[in-house]
Design an enzyme around this catalytic site. Structure first.
Site, PDB file in Angstrom:
ATOM      1  N   ASP A   8       0.882  -1.176   0.000  1.00 29.31           N
ATOM      2  CA  ASP A   8       0.000   0.000   0.000  1.00 29.31           C
ATOM      3  C   ASP A   8       0.923   1.230   0.000  1.00 29.31           C
ATOM      4  O   ASP A   8       2.113   1.130   0.355  1.00 29.31           O
ATOM      5  CB  ASP A   8      -0.865  -0.052   1.263  1.00 29.31           C
ATOM      6  CG  ASP A   8      -1.559   1.266   1.548  1.00 29.31           C
ATOM      7  OD1 ASP A   8      -2.219   1.795   0.629  1.00 29.31           O
ATOM      8  OD2 ASP A   8      -1.429   1.765   2.686  1.00 29.31           O
ATOM      9  N   ASP A  10      -0.269   5.113   0.838  1.00 33.16           N
ATOM     10  CA  ASP A  10      -0.549   6.125   1.861  1.00 33.16           C
ATOM     11  C   ASP A  10      -0.661   5.525   3.259  1.00 33.16           C
ATOM     12  O   ASP A  10      -1.486   4.653   3.495  1.00 33.16           O
ATOM     13  CB  ASP A  10      -1.833   6.878   1.504  1.00 33.16           C
ATOM     14  CG  ASP A  10      -1.634   7.755   0.281  1.00 33.16           C
ATOM     15  OD1 ASP A  10      -2.401   7.619  -0.678  1.00 33.16           O
ATOM     16  OD2 ASP A  10      -0.671   8.549   0.273  1.00 33.16           O
ATOM     17  N   GLY A  50     -10.292   7.104  -1.271  1.00 33.25           N
ATOM     18  CA  GLY A  50     -10.361   7.893  -2.499  1.00 33.25           C
ATOM     19  C   GLY A  50     -10.665   9.352  -2.214  1.00 33.25           C
ATOM     20  O   GLY A  50     -11.672   9.660  -1.559  1.00 33.25           O
ATOM     21  N   ARG A  54     -14.074  11.066  -0.986  1.00 35.41           N
ATOM     22  CA  ARG A  54     -14.051  11.716   0.337  1.00 35.41           C
ATOM     23  C   ARG A  54     -14.691  13.109   0.242  1.00 35.41           C
ATOM     24  O   ARG A  54     -15.459  13.516   1.112  1.00 35.41           O
ATOM     25  CB  ARG A  54     -12.594  11.823   0.810  1.00 35.41           C
ATOM     26  CG  ARG A  54     -12.385  11.918   2.285  1.00 35.41           C
ATOM     27  CD  ARG A  54     -10.916  11.633   2.620  1.00 35.41           C
ATOM     28  NE  ARG A  54     -10.559  10.280   2.262  1.00 35.41           N
ATOM     29  CZ  ARG A  54      -9.340   9.925   1.835  1.00 35.41           C
ATOM     30  NH1 ARG A  54      -8.383  10.805   1.682  1.00 35.41           N
ATOM     31  NH2 ARG A  54      -9.099   8.673   1.551  1.00 35.41           N
ATOM     32  N   LYS A  83      -6.078  19.760  -5.722  1.00 33.61           N
ATOM     33  CA  LYS A  83      -5.525  19.077  -4.548  1.00 33.61           C
ATOM     34  C   LYS A  83      -4.325  18.202  -4.919  1.00 33.61           C
ATOM     35  O   LYS A  83      -3.304  18.191  -4.242  1.00 33.61           O
ATOM     36  CB  LYS A  83      -6.623  18.237  -3.886  1.00 33.61           C
ATOM     37  CG  LYS A  83      -6.167  17.427  -2.693  1.00 33.61           C
ATOM     38  CD  LYS A  83      -5.810  15.985  -3.096  1.00 33.61           C
ATOM     39  CE  LYS A  83      -5.198  15.249  -1.920  1.00 33.61           C
ATOM     40  NZ  LYS A  83      -4.786  13.867  -2.273  1.00 33.61           N
ATOM     41  N   THR A 120      -2.655   0.582  -4.351  1.00 27.78           N
ATOM     42  CA  THR A 120      -3.044   1.804  -3.642  1.00 27.78           C
ATOM     43  C   THR A 120      -4.338   2.395  -4.209  1.00 27.78           C
ATOM     44  O   THR A 120      -4.679   2.164  -5.365  1.00 27.78           O
ATOM     45  CB  THR A 120      -1.942   2.878  -3.749  1.00 27.78           C
ATOM     46  OG1 THR A 120      -2.391   4.078  -3.109  1.00 27.78           O
ATOM     47  CG2 THR A 120      -1.606   3.205  -5.203  1.00 27.78           C
TER      48      THR A 120
HETATM   49  C1  XBP Z   1      -5.283   6.218   0.768  1.00 30.51           C
HETATM   50  C2  XBP Z   1      -6.446   6.906   0.185  1.00 30.51           C
HETATM   51  C3  XBP Z   1      -6.216   8.018  -0.812  1.00 30.51           C
HETATM   52  C4  XBP Z   1      -5.474   9.182  -0.156  1.00 30.51           C
HETATM   53  C5  XBP Z   1      -5.691  10.478  -0.930  1.00 30.51           C
HETATM   54  O1  XBP Z   1      -4.757   5.434  -0.259  1.00 30.51           O
HETATM   55  O2  XBP Z   1      -7.567   6.543   0.469  1.00 30.51           O
HETATM   56  O3  XBP Z   1      -7.503   8.453  -1.198  1.00 30.51           O
HETATM   57  O4  XBP Z   1      -6.001   9.384   1.162  1.00 30.51           O
HETATM   58  O5  XBP Z   1      -5.263  10.316  -2.268  1.00 30.51           O
HETATM   59  P1  XBP Z   1      -3.923   4.057   0.098  1.00 30.51           P
HETATM   60  P2  XBP Z   1      -6.244  10.713  -3.482  1.00 30.51           P
HETATM   61  O6  XBP Z   1      -4.736   2.943  -0.515  1.00 30.51           O
HETATM   62  O7  XBP Z   1      -2.580   4.243  -0.564  1.00 30.51           O
HETATM   63  O8  XBP Z   1      -3.813   3.950   1.615  1.00 30.51           O
HETATM   64  O9  XBP Z   1      -6.784  12.104  -3.160  1.00 30.51           O
HETATM   65  O10 XBP Z   1      -5.379  10.694  -4.707  1.00 30.51           O
HETATM   66  O11 XBP Z   1      -7.316   9.668  -3.487  1.00 30.51           O
HETATM   67 MG    MG Z   2      -3.032   3.217   3.273  1.00 27.98          MG
END
Ligand code: XBP
Ligand code: MG
Length: 255
Positions: A8, A10, A50, A54, A83, A120
């Site tokens: 993953d 973030d 996402g 969100r 953003k 991700t």
């Molecule tokens: C975490 C998410 C992403 C980020 C924001 O992704 O849910 O939406 O918070 O990025 P991960 P975007 O699966 O890597 O933990 O605004 O590009 O969605």
């Molecule tokens: Mg994550």
């Protein structure tokens, strides 16, 4: 036997969500909106995977009438594009370091010929901005596949992104190990049948990680060791040998 690693982004490869939150707030301001996502609110909103989803979820809460208008999707896409630019600007050039042990493990696995993939929810441009300095401009060469928000399928906790990674790796779920930071991520990986290592962040420390193969604060490094040591050793960082032991069922000893 462990035959592939799936990461993953973030919260896992790097603790990015504070920067995401700052980028969202900058985009709201540039869009003339009086929205401000503080840490407590953002921790709750992170349950929605996402960035666009969100924003849509929050808008429906604060202004359901306008959020339901036909042009709402175009507005959200415009805000999210701003953003993403703000996020890229904040992480470019290695401004945001990877979490302890991640760079070391990726390099070790690459040198050992262990296939790796990324799974991700985030926007492709964010992955490029985050990884092109620590792993270099040819960072994609470390990974068999980069599955991200541009990959067809539903977002986490759906297993779709992990099923796409398994297909690209041509590996069974049981041969793999996923690295995640959140409950949504754990649910996505385990729904795909993949044993999962969890490294929580402050945004996800309160999540339910029942079903994880192992939970560690971070992967550690020789100069930033974990508080715990690995079973049967004095080692305080996670390397490929430790992952192989865990994957075979020799559990982690906390002390
Ligand atoms: C975490 C998410 C992403 C980020 C924001 O992704 O849910 O939406 O918070 O990025 P991960 P975007 O699966 O890597 O933990 O605004 O590009 O969605
Ligand atoms: Mg994550």
């Amino acid at each position: 036997m462990l035959n592939a690693l799936i990461f993953d982004i973030d919260g896992t490869l790097a603790d990015t969500e504070t920067v995401h939150r700052q980028a969202f707030n900058a985009a709201f301001k540039q869009s003339g909106l009086d929205w401000e996502w503080g840490e407590e609110l953002y921790t709750k909103l992170l349950l929605i995977a996402g960035g666009k989803e969100r924003i849509a979820h929050y808008w429906a809460q604060v202004d359901p009438n306008r959020a339901g208008e036909s042009l709402a999707k175009q507005t959200i896409d415009r805000i999210h594009a701003i953003k993403t630019g703000e996020y890229e600007r904040r992480v470019a050039g290695g401004q945001l370091a990877l979490r302890p042990g991640m760079l070391r493990l990726i390099r070790e696995a690459h040198a050992a010929g262990m296939p790796m993939a990324i799974a991700t929810t985030t926007t492709p441009a964010n992955v490029e901005a985050l990884l092109s300095t620590p792993l270099g401009k040819d960072w994609r060469s470390y990974f068999v596949a980069v599955c991200d928000a541009s990959t067809p399928g539903r977002k986490k906790p759906s297993p779709d992104i992990y099923l796409a990674a398994l297909s690209a790796l041509n590996r069974t779920a049981a041969e793999c190990l996923a690295f995640e930071d959140s409950e949504n991520g754990l649910r996505a990986a385990t729904a795909a049948g993949i044993p999962t290592l969890i490294t929580p962040t402050a945004y996800t420390a309160m999540h339910d990680f029942d079903g994880a193969l192992v939970v560690v604060p971070h992967l550690g490094d020789p100069d930033t060791p974990m508080a715990q040591r690995l079973a049967g050793t004095d080692q305080r960082w996670v390397d490929l040998a430790a992952l192989r032991r865990w994957h075979e069922g020799i559990l982690f000893e906390a002390s």
